[in-house]
Enzyme design. Structure first.
Site, PDB file in Angstrom:
ATOM      1  N   ASN A  55      33.713  46.993  35.746  1.00  0.00           N
ATOM      2  CA  ASN A  55      34.723  47.041  36.803  1.00  0.00           C
ATOM      3  C   ASN A  55      36.029  46.445  36.306  1.00  0.00           C
ATOM      4  O   ASN A  55      36.027  45.630  35.383  1.00  0.00           O
ATOM      5  CB  ASN A  55      34.277  46.201  38.001  1.00  0.00           C
ATOM      6  CG  ASN A  55      32.935  46.616  38.548  1.00  0.00           C
ATOM      7  OD1 ASN A  55      32.743  47.746  38.978  1.00  0.00           O
ATOM      8  ND2 ASN A  55      31.978  45.699  38.512  1.00  0.00           N
TER       9      ASN A  55
ATOM     10  N   HIS B 177      44.967  31.869  42.856  1.00  0.00           N
ATOM     11  CA  HIS B 177      44.517  30.879  43.840  1.00  0.00           C
ATOM     12  C   HIS B 177      43.609  31.528  44.884  1.00  0.00           C
ATOM     13  O   HIS B 177      43.870  31.479  46.082  1.00  0.00           O
ATOM     14  CB  HIS B 177      45.732  30.180  44.471  1.00  0.00           C
ATOM     15  CG  HIS B 177      46.545  29.446  43.450  1.00  0.00           C
ATOM     16  ND1 HIS B 177      46.488  28.072  43.290  1.00  0.00           N
ATOM     17  CD2 HIS B 177      47.389  29.897  42.493  1.00  0.00           C
ATOM     18  CE1 HIS B 177      47.285  27.722  42.291  1.00  0.00           C
ATOM     19  NE2 HIS B 177      47.842  28.809  41.790  1.00  0.00           N
TER      20      HIS B 177
ATOM     21  N   HIS C 168      51.677  24.281  39.237  1.00  0.00           N
ATOM     22  CA  HIS C 168      51.631  25.048  40.498  1.00  0.00           C
ATOM     23  C   HIS C 168      52.720  24.575  41.469  1.00  0.00           C
ATOM     24  O   HIS C 168      53.210  25.348  42.277  1.00  0.00           O
ATOM     25  CB  HIS C 168      50.240  24.875  41.124  1.00  0.00           C
ATOM     26  CG  HIS C 168      50.039  25.531  42.451  1.00  0.00           C
ATOM     27  ND1 HIS C 168      50.486  26.798  42.739  1.00  0.00           N
ATOM     28  CD2 HIS C 168      49.419  25.092  43.583  1.00  0.00           C
ATOM     29  CE1 HIS C 168      50.147  27.117  43.996  1.00  0.00           C
ATOM     30  NE2 HIS C 168      49.514  26.096  44.523  1.00  0.00           N
TER      31      HIS C 168
HETATM   32 MN    MN Z   1      45.642  26.666  44.844  1.00  0.00          MN
END
Ligand code: MN
Length: 259
Positions: A62, A69, A79
């Site tokens: 696949n 996230h 982040h």
């Molecule tokens: Mn996160």
């Protein structure tokens, strides 16, 4: 006996147990939903490339797509804007990803109050019973939220105004965990490390703001924390080494000694 051989023997006889802390990944895996005007991330999806057919007669595979996230995942310092000069997910030292883990259980409190916030005094109370937080370790925050993880609506717990009611950490406690606690990260059962209402806190999303700004990490959507002792477990966190990545879906498990 060498320590690794002792570990393997203990796994074989069951005196050390492996507890999977990872939520399964599928198309209904809950994903955080930000209100407008913010952009949202892609949920998990799976597209067959071939399945023992004319596209590939002897093999099945696949293509997958998802945000960094999504599901049980790791937040790297980069982040958040406060950690923008910090590490990306590929740069995290492995010694921070195999580390001691303690569990603070507030599931009873959260059952009666989905907006429950962990406070410094709760951690001090825990420390009086169990000793100091582990140097270089992880604080795992049990809220009982994993029991909702197969139902995205109950998991995100939105009200009529679209605000999410899920447990988190207070501003002062997040600052303390970032600046004073010896831990490298916090792991939670909810869709993000901050409370559902934390967008309205000052600063907004204080766990992200303070911990990632201090070079620490987050882990979300953990499950089975009820199967861990308050102290003594070793956590193994395995995010993908996405170069420049802000986070990654991760396989997370724990080693636990059984008497
Ligand atoms: Mn996160």
């Amino acid at each position: 006996m060498p320590v690794l051989r002792r570990l393997l023997n203990s796994l074989a006889v069951g005196t050390v147990d492996i507890v999977d802390l990872t939520s399964p990944l599928h198309e209904r895996t809950p994903v955080i939903k930000l209100p407008p005007p913010f952009a949202n991330t892609q949920p998990f999806s799976l597209k067959v490339v071939s399945r023992y057919d004319e596209r590939g007669p002897a093999w099945y595979w696949n293509d997958i797509a998802m945000g960094e996230h999504v599901g049980t995942h790791f937040d790297a310092p980069i982040h958040w804007i406060t950690g923008r000069d910090g590490l990306d997910v590929a740069g995290i030292p492995l010694r921070h990803l195999v580390a001691p883990a303690i569990v603070i259980d507030k599931s009873a409190e959260c059952a009666g109050n989905p907006d429950f916030l962990l406070e410094i005094e709760h951690i001090e109370e825990w420390q009086r019973q169990h000793g100091p937080l582990p140097e270089g370790g992880w604080l795992l925050y049990r809220t009982g939220w994993d029991s909702r993880s197969d139902d995205p609506d109950r998991f995100l717990n939105l009200d009529e105004q679209g605000r999410s009611h899920t447990p988190g950490v207070s501003v002062e406690c997040a600052r303390w965990l970032a600046d004073k606690a010896p831990i490298v990260g916090i792991g939670v059962e909810t869709v993000g490390t901050d409370a559902g209402l934390a967008g309205g806190f000052d600063p907004p999303f204080p766990v992200h703001y303070f911990l990632l700004g201090a070079g620490k990490y987050g882990l979300t959507q953990l499950t089975n924390l009820a199967r861990l002792p308050a102290t003594g477990a070793v956590i193994v966190v395995a995010p993908l080494p996405i170069v420049g990545g802000s986070g990654s879906p991760a396989r997370v498990f724990a080693l636990v000694e059984r008497a």
